[in-house]
Design a protein around this motif. Structure first.
Motif, PDB file in Angstrom:
ATOM      1  N   THR A  99      27.591  17.747 -13.525  1.00 37.74           N
ATOM      2  CA  THR A  99      26.450  18.403 -12.890  1.00 37.74           C
ATOM      3  C   THR A  99      26.910  19.297 -11.741  1.00 37.74           C
ATOM      4  O   THR A  99      27.915  19.033 -11.073  1.00 37.74           O
ATOM      5  CB  THR A  99      25.456  17.343 -12.366  1.00 37.74           C
ATOM      6  N   ASP A 105      20.767  15.415  -8.599  1.00 37.72           N
ATOM      7  CA  ASP A 105      20.912  15.127 -10.025  1.00 37.72           C
ATOM      8  C   ASP A 105      21.904  13.981 -10.188  1.00 37.72           C
ATOM      9  O   ASP A 105      23.031  14.188 -10.619  1.00 37.72           O
ATOM     10  CB  ASP A 105      21.403  16.399 -10.743  1.00 37.72           C
ATOM     11  N   PHE A 131      16.439  13.464 -10.796  1.00 38.12           N
ATOM     12  CA  PHE A 131      16.654  14.628 -11.657  1.00 38.12           C
ATOM     13  C   PHE A 131      15.687  15.711 -11.204  1.00 38.12           C
ATOM     14  O   PHE A 131      14.476  15.580 -11.334  1.00 38.12           O
ATOM     15  CB  PHE A 131      16.405  14.290 -13.123  1.00 38.12           C
TER      16      PHE A 131
END
Length: 376
Positions: A99, A105, A131
């Motif tokens: 990520t 996240d 998220f």
């Protein structure tokens, strides 16, 4: 697909990779390389710790199963175990990258477990999964009802839960499992369930199950503003085993919704060669009658194993709706000329009002190997 492990003493490099391409029609993503697992594992280090670093699987009743990129550490001493994990969510399609937003996240959690009480296991756990959805522009009206573009920014909270679970086992007599989930974002009980089984009478089992459940909705979802109400479900069942290879069973369940209720009846028989089952649903959740039969029998020391499955379902979503019928058939066989090599062929047929007649044919080749490459 390739599942490749390299081991040296207490350390392992584990991988689970996939390479795919559509052979019948060129797709935009062809070919696609997926990395499901790729992590380094050290086991029983200093007689207390096991650590995994990299892309690895995670199994959690809150966030579900999946994989993440990070670290998982287990500490085990006597009847106590403490686990913790932290890492980024895996990019779409399991791309070989991490990520780009570790602040919004990620997944973080842990669990403490003890079996210090005889026949009993107690666990306390916490999970925080974030998220952040992509920002986007949408048309809105200003105070004079003129349309204007507004940037919509979502927060990153998704799931934040604290949980407790207890299991008790008294062999050949009684077992009990209970779990409680508390939603820290909504500050409410998310789920409570308890199941028990009594089997002190020879060949007879008695099961009882209850749960209270709130809809599990992501905190950063638009659906979180609606009140869906909770459900409560209670189910009881009996099963009896005879001739050491046949088990008949029957269950009845009642589900209570906010303004209505529904019932479910299940019955059938399981054998060493297959199963036959019947299920009936009544009430608010819809009406359904379904019967299914499945069997498989291995011959010639496993060289040839044919299988056959039949199912017929009649259903409607409410009493006023028209009834729909669905028929499905599957038939195939497994051919294993050698222990490491096998071939599977299966045909599937489905017929209902929407799909009409749908027929599919699947063929698979499996080759299992375990070779010491002597790389380290």
């Amino acid at each position: 697909m390739l599942n490749l492990n390299i081991n040296k003493g207490q350390f392992s490099l584990r991988s689970y990779l996939n390479f795919e391409s559509d052979l019948s029609k060129k797709q935009d993503y062809d070919p696609r390389f997926r990395v499901y697992n790729l992590y380094l594992e050290g086991r029983n280090l200093f007689d207390i710790a096991t650590i995994k670093i990299g892309r690895q699987p995670i199994f959690n009743s809150i966030a579900g199963g999946g994989v993440f990129d990070g670290v998982d550490l287990d500490l085990r001493y006597s009847d106590f175990k403490l686990s913790g994990y932290y890492g980024g969510n895996t990019p779409a399609y399991q791309n070989f990258e991490t990520t780009k937003n570790w602040n919004d996240d990620y997944i973080l959690g842990g669990k403490f477990t003890t079996s210090i009480i005889k026949n009993t296991q107690i666990g306390l756990s916490y999970i925080n999964k974030n998220f952040r959805p992509l920002d986007y522009y949408a048309t809105r009206f200003d105070a004079n009802l003129n349309p204007m573009q507004v940037l919509i920014e979502g927060n990153s909270n998704q799931f934040k839960f604290a949980s407790a679970d207890v299991s008790y086992r008294q062999e050949n007599m009684f077992s009990l499992d209970a779990r409680y989930d508390y939603d820290l974002n909504f500050e409410t009980t998310s789920k409570f369930e308890v199941s028990g089984r009594y089997e002190q009478i020879e060949n007879l089992g008695v099961d009882l199950y209850y749960n209270y459940r709130e809809p599990r909705i992501r905190y950063n979802s638009i659906f979180s503003v609606f009140d869906f109400g909770n459900t409560q479900e209670i189910e009881g069942g009996l099963d009896y085993r005879f001739f050491n290879q046949y088990t008949v069973f029957g269950k009845f369940a009642n589900v209570t919704y906010k303004d209505d209720n529904s019932q479910r009846i299940t019955a059938g028989i399981n054998t060493n060669y297959g199963s036959l089952s019947y299920r009936k649903n009544l009430g608010y959740a819809g009406e359904m009658d379904a019967i299914s039969l499945y069997g498989a029998y291995s011959m010639m020391d496993g060289f040839f194993t044919p299988s056959l499955g039949l199912a017929y379902t009649s259903y409607k979503l409410s009493k006023e709706d028209a009834k729909n019928n669905l028929t499905s058939v599957l038939a195939g066989f497994n051919l294993r000329p050698w222990k490491a090599l096998s071939f599977d062929l299966q045909g599937q047929y489905l017929n209902n009002r929407i799909y009409k007649d749908d027929f599919r044919l699947f063929f698979k080749i499996n080759y299992w190997f375990n070779t010491n490459l002597k790389l380290i």
